[in-house]
Design a protein around this motif. Sequence first.
Motif: not given
Length: 91
Positions: A30-35, A49-53
């Motif tokens: 959602g963060i990486a590709f949500g826009g 998104a990587l930080i969130f992951l």
Amino acid sequence: MRDFFIHSLEKLIGVIIVLMGIGIIIGFFGIAFGGGYGPYGQSGGIFAALIFLFVGAIYVVLMGGFMYLGVGIYQNTLRTANAVEKLTAGK
């Protein structure tokens, strides 16, 4: 009856950990590709998104470890009590 609840708790903890992991993966995509844009105007992206992951994975490991630690303390206490009973019964 007590053993039923303890074993059920162990299974429930496993399910909760799996659901947390799935939630983190969904959040990552959602963060990486949500826009979309966040509440303060920031956007997502692969770095966010990587930080969130990464942070989410640490959270799952810590929370799962603490939950299993609580169950493990119970099991160790039960084994110790049974061992003490055997020692005192032999005298």
